[in-house]
Enzyme design. Sequence first.
Site, PDB file in Angstrom:
ATOM      1  N   ASP A  94       0.662  -1.164  -0.169  1.00 17.88           N
ATOM      2  CA  ASP A  94       0.104  -0.160   0.084  1.00 17.88           C
ATOM      3  C   ASP A  94       0.805   1.294  -0.157  1.00 17.88           C
ATOM      4  OD1 ASP A  94      -2.512  -1.249  -0.365  1.00 17.88           O
ATOM      5  OD2 ASP A  94      -2.891  -1.439   1.757  1.00 17.88           O
ATOM      6  N   ASP A 151      -6.684  -5.493  -3.651  1.00 18.92           N
ATOM      7  CA  ASP A 151      -6.465  -4.015  -3.337  1.00 18.92           C
ATOM      8  C   ASP A 151      -5.336  -3.430  -3.947  1.00 18.92           C
ATOM      9  OD1 ASP A 151      -7.336  -5.934  -1.421  1.00 18.92           O
ATOM     10  OD2 ASP A 151      -7.345  -4.622   0.203  1.00 18.92           O
TER      11      ASP A 151
HETATM   12  N1  GLY Z   1      -6.482  -2.090   1.448  1.00 22.78           N
HETATM   13  C1  GLY Z   1      -7.195  -2.612   2.550  1.00 22.78           C
HETATM   14  C2  GLY Z   1      -8.821  -2.231   2.576  1.00 22.78           C
HETATM   15  O1  GLY Z   1      -9.236  -1.944   1.648  1.00 22.78           O
HETATM   16  O2  GLY Z   1      -9.229  -2.332   3.610  1.00 22.78           O
END
Ligand code: GLY
Length: 371
Positions: A94, A151
């Site tokens: 992320d 994600d």
């Molecule tokens: N990337 C983690 C979520 O969507 O919670």
Amino acid sequence: MEKTVLEQYLNLADKKIEAECCRLGKKIPYIAEDGVYKKDMRDVNLSWWTNGFWSGMLWQLYKNTGKELYKTTAEHTETELDRALENFEGLHHDVGFMWQLTAVADYKMTGNPVARRRALHAATLLAGRYNDAGQFIRAWNLDKTGWMIIDCMMNLSLLFWAAEETGDPRYRQIAIHHADTAQRVLIREDGSCNHIAVFDPESGEVLEKPEGQGYASGSSWARGQSWAVYGFALAYTHTGKKEYLETAKKAAHYFIANVALTGYVSLVDFRAPEEPVMLDTTATACAICGLLEIADAVSEYEKKLYKDAAEKMVDALVEQHCDWNPQSDGILQHGTAAYHREEDTEVPIIYGDYFLIEALMRLAGKGFKVW
Ligand code: GLY
């Protein structure tokens, strides 16, 4: 949607976020509790994946209003994140969310060379997570050496940007390999998706697809679905590869069909038991941006389907799920972090506000293309 109505909502957002900026100073918000951002993510966890959304929202509002407060506050957040970049530990896939919405946004808006360097640093960390045997970017840390998640489609924009910026195709090659694998392994025949796939990190063989933030293994986590809609639409924008657009459309059709059953606001999981009813407005807000990205990519004839669905979803959010009062924190209510995380259920979450503002800006024809 009428331009005047959109402008009214953008004005309400401006008043509220300006007040939040004054209250927060340099703090980084995440979830509002009883209408207050009580926790400062700089203290809780500076490496937390959502720490770029506040800055991203401020850059969107800066584009709309030119207010210096938004620019300086966004710059503060970006500078604070330098310690996370230095610490390295705790960072994972992320870094895309974190530095796309801070440093890349800053660089695109101002040409700041320090922001460019930060973003290239983050992109290089992301590229370093590539597993060649399985052709995917690994998720999270510790023992999860063979994990990939849907994600991460949203983090690929950082790699596409870095390839463009440096002229080094490796960033793009990694992003394309990851997107191809996600398309093959995570997307199901009906357009729904798995959250997680676990590979043997040595051989690259797919071992299992366990439960993630949705209800159970084999269910359909709505925010994961929205990451698929927007992530594949963006992968198409960056590559022109038609199969990504087809995947984004398939994921979008599944999303639209499901939200149509619940007043155009998503449940946390589309395949969970009927009770308890739990909403996740953040999934709706993110999917809206994905639908608008698809609408930009398809023919005039097809556009209406995606634009109309996006507008119905915006209507549902702004009419029933927003708190515009400048005295309280958090605009979009009823966001849910994960199906089984009771404490973070139906609460205002920072990424919900980010995607709502991005959606309003896009519909008003003023969107800042940060991804
Ligand atoms: N990337 C983690 C979520 O969507 O919670």
